[in-house]
Design a protein around this motif. Structure first.
Motif, PDB file in Angstrom:
ATOM      1  N   ALA A 183       0.758  -1.105   0.138  1.00 51.69           N
ATOM      2  CA  ALA A 183       0.136  -0.023  -0.073  1.00 51.69           C
ATOM      3  C   ALA A 183       0.835   1.313   0.024  1.00 51.69           C
ATOM      4  CB  ALA A 183      -0.938   0.108   1.247  1.00 51.69           C
ATOM      5  N   GLU A 184       1.861   1.311   0.788  1.00 53.72           N
ATOM      6  CA  GLU A 184       2.721   2.349   0.996  1.00 53.72           C
ATOM      7  C   GLU A 184       3.402   2.860  -0.040  1.00 53.72           C
ATOM      8  OE1 GLU A 184       1.475   4.039   3.370  1.00 53.72           O
ATOM      9  OE2 GLU A 184       0.448   2.241   4.228  1.00 53.72           O
ATOM     10  N   ASP A 185       4.030   2.168  -0.827  1.00 55.22           N
ATOM     11  CA  ASP A 185       4.724   2.278  -2.031  1.00 55.22           C
ATOM     12  C   ASP A 185       3.891   2.770  -3.060  1.00 55.22           C
ATOM     13  OD1 ASP A 185       7.797   2.159  -1.557  1.00 55.22           O
ATOM     14  OD2 ASP A 185       7.524   0.348  -0.889  1.00 55.22           O
ATOM     15  N   LEU A 186       2.852   2.058  -3.219  1.00 50.79           N
ATOM     16  CA  LEU A 186       1.727   2.256  -4.268  1.00 50.79           C
ATOM     17  C   LEU A 186       1.360   3.683  -4.187  1.00 50.79           C
ATOM     18  CD1 LEU A 186      -0.192   1.870  -6.330  1.00 50.79           C
ATOM     19  CD2 LEU A 186      -1.840   0.976  -4.604  1.00 50.79           C
ATOM     20  N   VAL A 187       0.772   4.271  -2.932  1.00 52.92           N
ATOM     21  CA  VAL A 187       0.450   5.551  -2.860  1.00 52.92           C
ATOM     22  C   VAL A 187       1.591   6.567  -3.041  1.00 52.92           C
ATOM     23  CG1 VAL A 187      -0.693   7.278  -1.054  1.00 52.92           C
ATOM     24  CG2 VAL A 187      -1.560   4.960  -1.436  1.00 52.92           C
ATOM     25  N   ALA A 188       2.648   6.234  -2.632  1.00 51.90           N
ATOM     26  CA  ALA A 188       3.889   7.167  -2.863  1.00 51.90           C
ATOM     27  C   ALA A 188       4.274   7.261  -4.590  1.00 51.90           C
ATOM     28  CB  ALA A 188       5.097   6.568  -2.258  1.00 51.90           C
ATOM     29  N   GLY A 226       2.084   9.857  -5.951  1.00 53.30           N
ATOM     30  CA  GLY A 226       2.122  11.301  -5.190  1.00 53.30           C
ATOM     31  C   GLY A 226       1.290  11.555  -4.012  1.00 53.30           C
ATOM     32  N   GLY A 227       1.052  10.444  -3.505  1.00 49.97           N
ATOM     33  CA  GLY A 227      -0.208  10.539  -2.518  1.00 49.97           C
ATOM     34  C   GLY A 227       0.831  10.596  -0.937  1.00 49.97           C
ATOM     35  N   THR A 228      -0.014  10.768   0.004  1.00 47.28           N
ATOM     36  CA  THR A 228       0.601  10.848   1.181  1.00 47.28           C
ATOM     37  C   THR A 228       0.287   9.803   2.237  1.00 47.28           C
ATOM     38  OG1 THR A 228      -0.918  12.572   1.803  1.00 47.28           O
ATOM     39  CG2 THR A 228       0.958  13.213   0.949  1.00 47.28           C
ATOM     40  N   SER A 229      -0.836   8.946   2.053  1.00 49.04           N
ATOM     41  CA  SER A 229      -1.256   7.859   2.946  1.00 49.04           C
ATOM     42  C   SER A 229      -2.157   6.998   2.435  1.00 49.04           C
ATOM     43  CB  SER A 229      -1.962   8.571   4.282  1.00 49.04           C
ATOM     44  OG  SER A 229      -2.521   7.802   4.963  1.00 49.04           O
ATOM     45  N   SER A 230      -2.083   5.747   2.524  1.00 46.19           N
ATOM     46  CA  SER A 230      -2.780   5.051   2.235  1.00 46.19           C
ATOM     47  C   SER A 230      -4.058   4.515   2.960  1.00 46.19           C
ATOM     48  CB  SER A 230      -2.211   3.541   2.120  1.00 46.19           C
ATOM     49  OG  SER A 230      -1.979   2.836   3.479  1.00 46.19           O
ATOM     50  N   ARG A 231      -4.229   5.150   4.115  1.00 50.13           N
ATOM     51  CA  ARG A 231      -5.417   5.168   4.802  1.00 50.13           C
ATOM     52  C   ARG A 231      -5.968   6.226   5.257  1.00 50.13           C
ATOM     53  NH1 ARG A 231      -5.675   0.027   7.217  1.00 50.13           N
ATOM     54  NH2 ARG A 231      -3.692  -1.468   6.948  1.00 50.13           N
ATOM     55  N   ASN A 232      -7.283   6.142   5.300  1.00 51.23           N
ATOM     56  CA  ASN A 232      -8.265   7.567   5.778  1.00 51.23           C
ATOM     57  C   ASN A 232      -7.951   7.629   7.346  1.00 51.23           C
ATOM     58  OD1 ASN A 232     -10.051   5.492   7.149  1.00 51.23           O
ATOM     59  ND2 ASN A 232     -11.064   5.291   5.126  1.00 51.23           N
ATOM     60  N   ALA A 233      -8.753   8.676   7.560  1.00 50.96           N
ATOM     61  CA  ALA A 233      -8.719   9.092   9.084  1.00 50.96           C
ATOM     62  C   ALA A 233      -9.353   7.886  10.271  1.00 50.96           C
ATOM     63  CB  ALA A 233      -9.448  10.390   9.495  1.00 50.96           C
ATOM     64  N   GLU A 234     -10.131   7.020   9.497  1.00 50.87           N
ATOM     65  CA  GLU A 234     -10.821   6.052  10.530  1.00 50.87           C
ATOM     66  C   GLU A 234      -9.913   4.775  10.553  1.00 50.87           C
ATOM     67  OE1 GLU A 234     -12.515   7.532   7.775  1.00 50.87           O
ATOM     68  OE2 GLU A 234     -13.226   8.864   9.562  1.00 50.87           O
ATOM     69  N   ARG A 253      -7.747   3.587   1.669  1.00 51.36           N
ATOM     70  CA  ARG A 253      -8.303   4.322   0.517  1.00 51.36           C
ATOM     71  C   ARG A 253      -8.945   3.563  -0.652  1.00 51.36           C
ATOM     72  NH1 ARG A 253      -7.646   9.705   2.404  1.00 51.36           N
ATOM     73  NH2 ARG A 253      -5.862   9.823   3.840  1.00 51.36           N
ATOM     74  N   ASP A 254      -9.591   3.995  -1.369  1.00 48.37           N
ATOM     75  CA  ASP A 254     -10.261   3.500  -2.673  1.00 48.37           C
ATOM     76  C   ASP A 254      -8.988   2.869  -3.474  1.00 48.37           C
ATOM     77  OD1 ASP A 254     -12.884   3.811  -1.758  1.00 48.37           O
ATOM     78  OD2 ASP A 254     -13.286   5.284  -2.902  1.00 48.37           O
ATOM     79  N   ILE A 255      -8.040   3.722  -3.887  1.00 48.19           N
ATOM     80  CA  ILE A 255      -6.856   3.268  -4.516  1.00 48.19           C
ATOM     81  C   ILE A 255      -6.257   2.155  -4.038  1.00 48.19           C
ATOM     82  CG2 ILE A 255      -5.295   4.731  -3.476  1.00 48.19           C
ATOM     83  CD1 ILE A 255      -5.589   3.485  -7.297  1.00 48.19           C
ATOM     84  N   ALA A 256      -6.121   2.069  -2.731  1.00 41.86           N
ATOM     85  CA  ALA A 256      -5.266   0.927  -2.105  1.00 41.86           C
ATOM     86  C   ALA A 256      -6.189  -0.403  -2.216  1.00 41.86           C
ATOM     87  CB  ALA A 256      -5.019   1.171  -0.756  1.00 41.86           C
ATOM     88  N   ARG A 257      -7.580  -0.106  -1.911  1.00 39.45           N
ATOM     89  CA  ARG A 257      -8.553  -1.350  -1.981  1.00 39.45           C
ATOM     90  C   ARG A 257      -8.537  -1.788  -3.399  1.00 39.45           C
ATOM     91  NH1 ARG A 257     -12.796  -1.504   1.454  1.00 39.45           N
ATOM     92  NH2 ARG A 257     -14.368  -1.446  -0.217  1.00 39.45           N
ATOM     93  N   TYR A 258      -8.432  -0.953  -4.522  1.00 37.67           N
ATOM     94  CA  TYR A 258      -8.503  -1.449  -5.872  1.00 37.67           C
ATOM     95  C   TYR A 258      -7.158  -2.196  -5.985  1.00 37.67           C
ATOM     96  CZ  TYR A 258      -7.605  -1.474 -10.738  1.00 37.67           C
ATOM     97  OH  TYR A 258      -7.140  -1.860 -11.901  1.00 37.67           O
ATOM     98  N   ALA A 259      -6.126  -1.745  -5.490  1.00 43.05           N
ATOM     99  CA  ALA A 259      -4.843  -2.592  -5.898  1.00 43.05           C
ATOM    100  C   ALA A 259      -4.885  -3.974  -5.323  1.00 43.05           C
ATOM    101  CB  ALA A 259      -3.677  -1.904  -5.344  1.00 43.05           C
ATOM    102  N   ARG A 260      -5.330  -3.874  -3.918  1.00 48.45           N
ATOM    103  CA  ARG A 260      -5.480  -5.190  -3.176  1.00 48.45           C
ATOM    104  C   ARG A 260      -6.410  -6.182  -4.010  1.00 48.45           C
ATOM    105  NH1 ARG A 260      -8.914  -6.888   1.282  1.00 48.45           N
ATOM    106  NH2 ARG A 260      -7.685  -8.249   2.853  1.00 48.45           N
ATOM    107  N   ALA A 261      -7.478  -6.037  -4.333  1.00 44.92           N
ATOM    108  CA  ALA A 261      -8.675  -6.507  -5.146  1.00 44.92           C
ATOM    109  C   ALA A 261      -7.959  -6.933  -6.532  1.00 44.92           C
ATOM    110  CB  ALA A 261      -9.697  -5.864  -5.519  1.00 44.92           C
ATOM    111  N   ARG A 262      -7.140  -6.193  -7.150  1.00 44.79           N
ATOM    112  CA  ARG A 262      -6.715  -6.496  -8.478  1.00 44.79           C
ATOM    113  C   ARG A 262      -5.522  -7.676  -8.491  1.00 44.79           C
ATOM    114  NH1 ARG A 262      -6.151  -5.670 -13.753  1.00 44.79           N
ATOM    115  NH2 ARG A 262      -4.119  -5.378 -14.804  1.00 44.79           N
TER     116      ARG A 262
END
Length: 268
Positions: free
Chosen positions: A136-141, A144-152, A156-165
């Protein structure tokens, strides 16, 4: 060749050889990490530690640096001096980059960049790949993102997509899928929730970064007694039925029986 390690795969920095045996004793397999866990100036020593390691080679995965780097070439030279043949390839971004390996090796393709996720179907089809993992972390990096997770705390959706793919492409090509690490070591509840979801979704294993995470992962992948009892009973009933049938008020067809077989397999 199939991937049979798991469900708890524990990362261990390759520059900490005093931890190798203990880590292997605690987990189902140890991932000796030559990549992110090791500083550039320590990589040469880490490779020597891998060469000198006196541990069960059948339960060792070596994570090498990204293909195309000088560190990757040096990692392959070091691997050739060992009996370790299960290799996790960091930042796999194409099937072609895996051609650096020969048939002696069983590969875990770690898709953790935008390019890697995009090429997951072709990577999964590579004949030396026996498992796929996502990060997740390298993917978001890489985006150009800053975090793979939301405040809860959820992905985030992009990480969920990568996991599912990665899970879908692994399954489509008959390869095992490995879920990403839960980096918040103190978040036992979150780890348990994600590991249970991974097991129920079809992941073969979950990677972890601390020995204290091993028991939660093993528990998540181990079906409870009720599930095992039901699975064995419905499979026994299927032996005397033809086609779709009713069992304990539920319609049973082949997909349900496959779920039941998966449950039984995890306790056999």
């Amino acid at each position: 060749m199939t991937f049979e390690l798991g469900p708890a795969l524990l990362f261990c920095p390759a520059d900490r050889p005093e931890r190798f045996r203990k880590a292997q004793d605690r987990a189902d397999a140890i991932i000796l990490d030559l990549e992110d866990a090791v500083l550039p100036e320590a990589k040469a020593v880490a490779r020597r530690n891998v060469i000198d390691a006196d541990i069960d080679a059948e339960r060792v995965i070596v994570r090498v640096n990204a293909p195309g780097t000088e560190a990757f070439t040096a990692d392959l030279d070091a691997l050739a001096e060992t009996d370790f043949r299960t290799v996790m390839v960091a930042k796999t971004e194409s099937a072609e980059c895996l051609d650096a390996f020969d048939e002696r090796y069983s590969l875990i393709a770690l898709c953790e960049t935008a390019r890697g996720i995009h090429a997951a179907d072709r990577i999964a089809a590579h004949p030396l790949v026996t498992a796929m993992m996502w990060g997740a972390e390298d993917l978001v990096a890489s985006l150009g993102g800053t975090s793979s997770r939301n405040a809860e705390g959820g992905y985030r959706d992009i990480a969920r997509y990568a996991r599912a793919r990665v899970l879908l492409e692994s399954g489509a090509h008959g390869k095992a899928a490995i879920d990403a690490v839960h980096i918040d070591i103190d978040d036992a509840e979150g780890l348990q929730r994600e590991a249970m979801d991974a097991a129920a979704s079809g992941f073969h294993a979950t990677a972890c970064i601390h020995p204290n995470q091993v028991s939660a992962i093993r528990a998540a992948y181990r079906p409870d007694d009720g599930a095992v009892t039901w699975a064995r009973a419905v499979l026994a009933a299927a032996a005397t039925e033809r086609g779709v049938f009713r069992f304990e008020g539920r319609m049973i067809d082949e997909p349900v029986l496959r779920h039941a077989r998966s449950v039984v397999t995890r306790v056999s």
